[in-house]
Design a protein around this motif. Structure first.
Motif, PDB file in Angstrom:
ATOM      1  N   VAL A 194       0.952  -1.245   0.112  1.00 48.97           N
ATOM      2  CA  VAL A 194       0.051  -0.059   0.083  1.00 48.97           C
ATOM      3  C   VAL A 194       0.811   1.335  -0.126  1.00 48.97           C
ATOM      4  CG1 VAL A 194      -1.789   1.249   1.277  1.00 48.97           C
ATOM      5  CG2 VAL A 194      -1.939  -1.319   1.257  1.00 48.97           C
ATOM      6  N   ILE A 195       0.522   2.081  -0.998  1.00 50.54           N
ATOM      7  CA  ILE A 195       1.443   3.452  -0.939  1.00 50.54           C
ATOM      8  C   ILE A 195       0.534   4.498  -0.705  1.00 50.54           C
ATOM      9  CG2 ILE A 195       3.393   2.444  -2.622  1.00 50.54           C
ATOM     10  CD1 ILE A 195       2.012   3.937  -4.854  1.00 50.54           C
ATOM     11  N   ASP A 196      -0.837   4.234  -0.736  1.00 56.58           N
ATOM     12  CA  ASP A 196      -1.571   5.431  -0.652  1.00 56.58           C
ATOM     13  C   ASP A 196      -3.398   5.104  -0.197  1.00 56.58           C
ATOM     14  OD1 ASP A 196      -2.359   8.101  -0.523  1.00 56.58           O
ATOM     15  OD2 ASP A 196      -1.809   8.864  -2.358  1.00 56.58           O
TER      16      ASP A 196
ATOM     17  N   PHE B  50      -7.631   1.734  -1.497  1.00 56.06           N
ATOM     18  CA  PHE B  50      -6.264   1.484  -1.483  1.00 56.06           C
ATOM     19  C   PHE B  50      -5.567   1.594  -2.747  1.00 56.06           C
ATOM     20  CE2 PHE B  50      -8.188  -0.669   2.146  1.00 56.06           C
ATOM     21  CZ  PHE B  50      -7.437   0.072   3.295  1.00 56.06           C
ATOM     22  N   LEU B  51      -4.140   2.278  -2.761  1.00 51.11           N
ATOM     23  CA  LEU B  51      -3.481   2.175  -4.040  1.00 51.11           C
ATOM     24  C   LEU B  51      -2.235   1.646  -3.651  1.00 51.11           C
ATOM     25  CD1 LEU B  51      -2.567   3.149  -7.036  1.00 51.11           C
ATOM     26  CD2 LEU B  51      -1.537   5.069  -5.854  1.00 51.11           C
ATOM     27  N   THR B  52      -1.865   0.441  -4.345  1.00 52.23           N
ATOM     28  CA  THR B  52      -0.581  -0.416  -3.968  1.00 52.23           C
ATOM     29  C   THR B  52       0.057  -0.429  -5.389  1.00 52.23           C
ATOM     30  OG1 THR B  52      -1.663  -2.443  -5.003  1.00 52.23           O
ATOM     31  CG2 THR B  52      -2.274  -1.943  -2.691  1.00 52.23           C
ATOM     32  N   TYR B  53       1.363  -0.806  -5.033  1.00 54.08           N
ATOM     33  CA  TYR B  53       2.507  -0.827  -6.102  1.00 54.08           C
ATOM     34  C   TYR B  53       3.306  -2.055  -5.879  1.00 54.08           C
ATOM     35  CZ  TYR B  53       6.228   0.784  -9.185  1.00 54.08           C
ATOM     36  OH  TYR B  53       7.012   0.990 -10.142  1.00 54.08           O
ATOM     37  N   ASN B  54       3.899  -2.669  -7.097  1.00 54.61           N
ATOM     38  CA  ASN B  54       4.570  -3.769  -6.951  1.00 54.61           C
ATOM     39  C   ASN B  54       6.018  -3.414  -7.586  1.00 54.61           C
ATOM     40  OD1 ASN B  54       6.085  -6.207  -7.994  1.00 54.61           O
ATOM     41  ND2 ASN B  54       4.074  -7.395  -7.561  1.00 54.61           N
ATOM     42  N   ARG B  55       6.973  -3.277  -6.993  1.00 55.15           N
ATOM     43  CA  ARG B  55       8.238  -2.717  -7.309  1.00 55.15           C
ATOM     44  C   ARG B  55       8.871  -3.631  -8.396  1.00 55.15           C
ATOM     45  NH1 ARG B  55      11.809   0.841  -4.001  1.00 55.15           N
ATOM     46  NH2 ARG B  55      10.274   1.690  -2.542  1.00 55.15           N
ATOM     47  N   SER B  56       8.471  -5.091  -8.351  1.00 54.80           N
ATOM     48  CA  SER B  56       9.204  -5.972  -9.238  1.00 54.80           C
ATOM     49  C   SER B  56       8.729  -5.736 -10.670  1.00 54.80           C
ATOM     50  CB  SER B  56       9.286  -7.448  -8.698  1.00 54.80           C
ATOM     51  OG  SER B  56       7.698  -7.760  -8.677  1.00 54.80           O
TER      52      SER B  56
ATOM     53  N   GLY C  81       6.317  -3.083 -11.744  1.00 57.70           N
ATOM     54  CA  GLY C  81       6.006  -1.797 -11.899  1.00 57.70           C
ATOM     55  C   GLY C  81       4.513  -1.447 -12.166  1.00 57.70           C
ATOM     56  N   ASN C  82       3.710  -2.417 -11.503  1.00 57.15           N
ATOM     57  CA  ASN C  82       2.258  -2.315 -11.821  1.00 57.15           C
ATOM     58  C   ASN C  82       1.454  -1.595 -10.503  1.00 57.15           C
ATOM     59  OD1 ASN C  82       2.013  -3.555 -14.357  1.00 57.15           O
ATOM     60  ND2 ASN C  82       1.492  -5.573 -13.410  1.00 57.15           N
ATOM     61  N   ASN C  83       0.723  -0.595 -10.880  1.00 58.88           N
ATOM     62  CA  ASN C  83      -0.103  -0.190  -9.781  1.00 58.88           C
ATOM     63  C   ASN C  83      -1.380  -1.164  -9.475  1.00 58.88           C
ATOM     64  OD1 ASN C  83       1.288   2.604  -9.011  1.00 58.88           O
ATOM     65  ND2 ASN C  83       1.077   2.428 -11.050  1.00 58.88           N
ATOM     66  N   CYS C  84      -1.962  -0.943  -8.540  1.00 57.53           N
ATOM     67  CA  CYS C  84      -3.349  -1.726  -8.297  1.00 57.53           C
ATOM     68  C   CYS C  84      -4.151  -0.877  -7.336  1.00 57.53           C
ATOM     69  CB  CYS C  84      -3.245  -3.176  -7.769  1.00 57.53           C
ATOM     70  SG  CYS C  84      -4.401  -3.986  -7.140  1.00 57.53           S
ATOM     71  N   VAL C  85      -5.456  -0.877  -7.830  1.00 56.73           N
ATOM     72  CA  VAL C  85      -6.499   0.087  -6.937  1.00 56.73           C
ATOM     73  C   VAL C  85      -7.427  -1.221  -6.706  1.00 56.73           C
ATOM     74  CG1 VAL C  85      -8.267   1.886  -6.830  1.00 56.73           C
ATOM     75  CG2 VAL C  85      -6.069   2.113  -8.036  1.00 56.73           C
ATOM     76  N   VAL C  86      -7.844  -1.066  -5.105  1.00 57.37           N
ATOM     77  CA  VAL C  86      -9.010  -1.681  -4.705  1.00 57.37           C
ATOM     78  C   VAL C  86      -9.842  -0.900  -3.721  1.00 57.37           C
ATOM     79  CG1 VAL C  86      -7.555  -2.975  -2.785  1.00 57.37           C
ATOM     80  CG2 VAL C  86      -9.614  -3.838  -3.658  1.00 57.37           C
ATOM     81  N   THR C  87     -11.044  -1.046  -3.660  1.00 60.22           N
ATOM     82  CA  THR C  87     -11.915  -0.083  -2.761  1.00 60.22           C
ATOM     83  C   THR C  87     -12.700  -1.390  -1.605  1.00 60.22           C
ATOM     84  OG1 THR C  87     -12.364   1.493  -4.341  1.00 60.22           O
ATOM     85  CG2 THR C  87     -13.887   1.239  -2.295  1.00 60.22           C
TER      86      THR C  87
ATOM     87  N   GLN D  36      -7.802  11.045  -6.553  1.00 59.00           N
ATOM     88  CA  GLN D  36      -6.648  11.755  -6.699  1.00 59.00           C
ATOM     89  C   GLN D  36      -6.200  11.716  -8.071  1.00 59.00           C
ATOM     90  OE1 GLN D  36      -2.726  10.726  -4.587  1.00 59.00           O
ATOM     91  NE2 GLN D  36      -3.907  12.031  -3.027  1.00 59.00           N
ATOM     92  N   PHE D  37      -5.767  12.996  -8.626  1.00 59.08           N
ATOM     93  CA  PHE D  37      -5.412  13.160 -10.196  1.00 59.08           C
ATOM     94  C   PHE D  37      -3.964  13.467 -10.009  1.00 59.08           C
ATOM     95  CE2 PHE D  37     -10.037  14.083 -10.264  1.00 59.08           C
ATOM     96  CZ  PHE D  37     -10.318  13.076 -11.205  1.00 59.08           C
ATOM     97  N   ASN D  38      -3.392  13.222 -11.122  1.00 60.07           N
ATOM     98  CA  ASN D  38      -1.935  13.602 -11.222  1.00 60.07           C
ATOM     99  C   ASN D  38      -0.991  13.249  -9.950  1.00 60.07           C
ATOM    100  OD1 ASN D  38      -0.169  14.656 -13.509  1.00 60.07           O
ATOM    101  ND2 ASN D  38      -0.326  16.816 -12.763  1.00 60.07           N
ATOM    102  N   SER D  39      -0.943  12.244  -9.629  1.00 62.70           N
ATOM    103  CA  SER D  39      -0.370  11.736  -8.394  1.00 62.70           C
ATOM    104  C   SER D  39       0.863  10.570  -8.665  1.00 62.70           C
ATOM    105  CB  SER D  39      -1.236  11.314  -7.368  1.00 62.70           C
ATOM    106  OG  SER D  39      -1.822  10.151  -7.579  1.00 62.70           O
ATOM    107  N   HIS D  40       1.661  10.452  -7.872  1.00 66.37           N
ATOM    108  CA  HIS D  40       2.744   9.264  -7.672  1.00 66.37           C
ATOM    109  C   HIS D  40       3.413   9.341  -9.291  1.00 66.37           C
ATOM    110  CE1 HIS D  40       1.273   7.721  -3.852  1.00 66.37           C
ATOM    111  NE2 HIS D  40       0.061   8.104  -4.198  1.00 66.37           N
ATOM    112  N   CYS D  41       3.904  10.367  -9.646  1.00 65.96           N
ATOM    113  CA  CYS D  41       4.463  10.575 -10.825  1.00 65.96           C
ATOM    114  C   CYS D  41       5.930  10.108 -10.588  1.00 65.96           C
ATOM    115  CB  CYS D  41       4.763  12.091 -11.052  1.00 65.96           C
ATOM    116  SG  CYS D  41       3.106  12.819 -11.145  1.00 65.96           S
ATOM    117  N   GLY D  42       6.381   9.317 -11.762  1.00 66.99           N
ATOM    118  CA  GLY D  42       7.628   8.888 -11.688  1.00 66.99           C
ATOM    119  C   GLY D  42       7.840   7.802 -10.825  1.00 66.99           C
TER     120      GLY D  42
END
Length: 136
Positions: free
Chosen positions: A44-46, A56-62, A64-70, A130-136
């Motif tokens: 979970v990153i946000d 929930f916004l999650t991220y997988n470093r291995s 590069g995928n983001n995942c959203v779940v409510t 949330q718009f225009n977030s978690h850039c880069g």
């Protein structure tokens, strides 16, 4: 319009109670717990709060995928309108899960390394985004 009427009524009630010398504290929504449905390797990153749950916004470093779940705070056997959505900022193509669920909406995945993202979720018509977030 309904929200404006609720806010006006709440403001009047707070003013009346405050005038009587009673302290008023607004209710805070109880947060849901992330349920791990995005899979292994996701952290979970946000989060975004909802009255009846959490996005929930999650991220997988291995990979590069983001995942959203409510996730609902108090799941039940009753179906409610829920959503989880994500897209690259500046595009129009949302990846979404919009339906009636008892527990959670999603997971919805997006491969967007190096890009800003827009993400959101909702329960029973309440949407937080949330718009225009978690850039880069």
């Amino acid at each position: 319009m309904k929200k404006l009427l609720k806010r006006a009524a709440l403001g009047a009630a707070v003013t009346t109670v405050a005038a009587a010398g009673v302290a008023v504290t607004p209710a805070v929504a109880e947060a849901a717990t992330y349920n791990g449905v995005c899979g292994s390797g996701y952290s979970v990153i946000d989060t975004l709060p909802l009255q009846d749950g959490t996005v929930f916004l999650t991220y997988n470093r291995s990979n590069g995928n983001n995942c959203v779940v409510t996730v609902r705070t108090h799941p039940s056997s009753y179906l409610v309108d829920m959503s989880a959505s994500i897209k690259k900022s500046g595009t129009t193509q949302w990846k979404q899960d919009l339906d009636f669920y008892t527990t959670y909406a999603g997971p919805v995945y997006l491969h967007a390394p190096g890009s800003c993202i827009d993400w959101e979720g909702g329960i029973n018509g309440e949407i937080n985004h949330q718009f225009n977030s978690h850039c880069g």
